[in-house]
Design an enzyme around this catalytic site. Sequence first.
Site, PDB file in Angstrom:
ATOM      1  N   ASP A  79     -12.014  -9.124   4.501  1.00 39.66           N
ATOM      2  CA  ASP A  79     -13.235  -9.330   3.708  1.00 39.66           C
ATOM      3  C   ASP A  79     -13.721 -10.761   3.897  1.00 39.66           C
ATOM      4  O   ASP A  79     -14.930 -11.013   4.046  1.00 39.66           O
ATOM      5  CB  ASP A  79     -12.984  -9.076   2.214  1.00 39.66           C
ATOM      6  CG  ASP A  79     -13.300  -7.645   1.803  1.00 39.66           C
ATOM      7  OD1 ASP A  79     -13.218  -6.747   2.670  1.00 39.66           O
ATOM      8  OD2 ASP A  79     -13.640  -7.418   0.633  1.00 39.66           O
ATOM      9  N   LYS A 106       3.481 -14.908   4.558  1.00 39.19           N
ATOM     10  CA  LYS A 106       3.792 -15.864   3.486  1.00 39.19           C
ATOM     11  C   LYS A 106       5.308 -16.002   3.488  1.00 39.19           C
ATOM     12  O   LYS A 106       5.988 -15.681   2.505  1.00 39.19           O
ATOM     13  CB  LYS A 106       3.227 -15.323   2.155  1.00 39.19           C
ATOM     14  CG  LYS A 106       3.353 -16.259   0.967  1.00 39.19           C
ATOM     15  CD  LYS A 106       2.381 -17.410   0.973  1.00 39.19           C
ATOM     16  CE  LYS A 106       2.681 -18.334  -0.207  1.00 39.19           C
ATOM     17  NZ  LYS A 106       1.831 -19.540  -0.217  1.00 39.19           N
ATOM     18  N   ASP A 122      -6.095  -6.790   4.398  1.00 37.69           N
ATOM     19  CA  ASP A 122      -7.224  -6.307   3.587  1.00 37.69           C
ATOM     20  C   ASP A 122      -8.045  -7.489   3.089  1.00 37.69           C
ATOM     21  O   ASP A 122      -9.270  -7.524   3.240  1.00 37.69           O
ATOM     22  CB  ASP A 122      -6.683  -5.495   2.404  1.00 37.69           C
ATOM     23  CG  ASP A 122      -7.800  -5.070   1.460  1.00 37.69           C
ATOM     24  OD1 ASP A 122      -8.799  -4.516   1.965  1.00 37.69           O
ATOM     25  OD2 ASP A 122      -7.691  -5.310   0.253  1.00 37.69           O
ATOM     26  N   ASP A 151      -2.373 -18.289   2.679  1.00 38.92           N
ATOM     27  CA  ASP A 151      -3.273 -19.149   1.890  1.00 38.92           C
ATOM     28  C   ASP A 151      -3.937 -20.198   2.787  1.00 38.92           C
ATOM     29  O   ASP A 151      -5.136 -20.456   2.677  1.00 38.92           O
ATOM     30  CB  ASP A 151      -2.548 -19.780   0.697  1.00 38.92           C
ATOM     31  CG  ASP A 151      -1.194 -20.380   1.031  1.00 38.92           C
ATOM     32  OD1 ASP A 151      -0.701 -20.186   2.162  1.00 38.92           O
ATOM     33  OD2 ASP A 151      -0.620 -21.057   0.151  1.00 38.92           O
ATOM     34  N   TYR A 162       0.814  -1.216   0.000  1.00 35.79           N
ATOM     35  CA  TYR A 162       0.000   0.000   0.000  1.00 35.79           C
ATOM     36  C   TYR A 162       0.849   1.268   0.000  1.00 35.79           C
ATOM     37  O   TYR A 162       0.335   2.350  -0.287  1.00 35.79           O
ATOM     38  CB  TYR A 162      -0.937   0.029   1.217  1.00 35.79           C
ATOM     39  CG  TYR A 162      -2.208  -0.770   1.027  1.00 35.79           C
ATOM     40  CD1 TYR A 162      -2.170  -2.156   0.910  1.00 35.79           C
ATOM     41  CD2 TYR A 162      -3.442  -0.131   0.972  1.00 35.79           C
ATOM     42  CE1 TYR A 162      -3.335  -2.889   0.732  1.00 35.79           C
ATOM     43  CE2 TYR A 162      -4.607  -0.856   0.792  1.00 35.79           C
ATOM     44  CZ  TYR A 162      -4.561  -2.226   0.674  1.00 35.79           C
ATOM     45  OH  TYR A 162      -5.715  -2.940   0.494  1.00 35.79           O
TER      46      TYR A 162
HETATM   47  C1  IPM Z   1     -10.544  -1.426   3.167  1.00 34.56           C
HETATM   48  C2  IPM Z   1     -10.722  -1.006   1.735  1.00 34.56           C
HETATM   49  C3  IPM Z   1      -9.589  -0.065   1.369  1.00 34.56           C
HETATM   50  C4  IPM Z   1      -8.288  -0.818   1.524  1.00 34.56           C
HETATM   51  C5  IPM Z   1      -9.673   0.561  -0.036  1.00 34.56           C
HETATM   52  C6  IPM Z   1     -11.001   1.211  -0.286  1.00 34.56           C
HETATM   53  C7  IPM Z   1      -8.533   1.510  -0.282  1.00 34.56           C
HETATM   54  O1  IPM Z   1     -10.785  -2.087   0.893  1.00 34.56           O
HETATM   55  O2  IPM Z   1     -10.560  -0.561   4.056  1.00 34.56           O
HETATM   56  O3  IPM Z   1     -10.402  -2.624   3.424  1.00 34.56           O
HETATM   57  O4  IPM Z   1      -7.860  -1.512   0.579  1.00 34.56           O
HETATM   58  O5  IPM Z   1      -7.682  -0.720   2.585  1.00 34.56           O
HETATM   59 MN    MN Z   2     -10.709  -3.989   1.942  1.00 36.78          MN
END
Ligand code: IPM
Ligand code: MN
Length: 327
Positions: free
Chosen positions: A234, A173, A230, A206, A123
């Site tokens: 999710d 990893k 990140d 993984d 990032y």
């Molecule tokens: C998150 C989002 C952000 C990230 C994006 C929108 C830049 O996906 O907060 O997880 O990748 O950190």
């Molecule tokens: Mn995200």
Amino acid sequence: MATHKIAVVGGDGIGPEVIAEGLKAFEAAGVSTELTHYDLGGARYLRDGTVLPDSVLDEWRNHDAIYLGAVGSPGVPPGVIERGLLLKMRFELDLYINRRPFLLKGDNGHDFVVIRENTEGTYAGEGGFLRKNTPHEIATQGSVNTWRGAERAIRYGFELASARNNHLTLVHKTNVLTFSGDLWQRAFDAVAQDFPDVETDYNHVDAACIYFVQDPQRYDVIVTDNLFGDILTDLGGAVSGGIGLASSANMDPTRNAPSMFEPVHGSAPDIAGQNKANPIAAILSGAMLLEFVGEQAAADRILAACNANLDATGSTTEIGDLIASAI
Ligand code: IPM
Ligand code: MN
């Protein structure tokens, strides 16, 4: 009673709708706030080109916390809002911890927390193009890992593990990323010396994806780098009742700058303006905000009200009202 100065960025899409319900919860919990609303995000950018002026960052430094809904609009080129607003906020305010808790529904309420390093890795923005738009084009995107950056995220993970159930898993990893993974592993081992009571574990990222789906009970606190965090968070949202429940705190634990609290979900333009979005992730993010500014009792009440209504159905405002009355 202290009054908390909060900068509010509803943002785009469903952002303002879910933040309104979060503010409703603050009121129901009886906390005293002084709100400053900021019109920022993709829509503002499309209107006048503004992303995140330095003057706004300076104003935020005089607030106790930032409460953000979601930013991003169709029609804005990729990266403009992400890098220019969200990442700029994380990097400039040095919000180096991204704390993302997950509660597994119906699994004896097992909960676990991902601590994502929030200022480095892929990032950071290192890299570039050579010979762009030629057949010999090269793009590199380096992963920046400082000892200090990894160490402070890992140390926060150990401190949190000590305050919880004395269990911390490093996810990386190391078998392939033999430079950055090596630094992370050595920093992890070094900090572990200061926390002899914390049991440690390690998973490759993984494999962690399999465990998130098949055996998430093995986790209590996880610490990982920015990109792995990140993606894993999710997945964490998906396995724990949906992204509509996933909350997050972007924190500077040293309190040099105000921390920022936002749901993990995005602006969801497809359902914006329809009073359809689940506001619970935003409300839970608000509870983390209150905890961080010292309103532990109010935060606990909001958390309990949300946990009692995780299966609530209805419109955004109906769910918000239900939680407000439960508070
Ligand atoms: C998150 C989002 C952000 C990230 C994006 C929108 C830049 O996906 O907060 O997880 O990748 O950190
Ligand atoms: Mn995200």
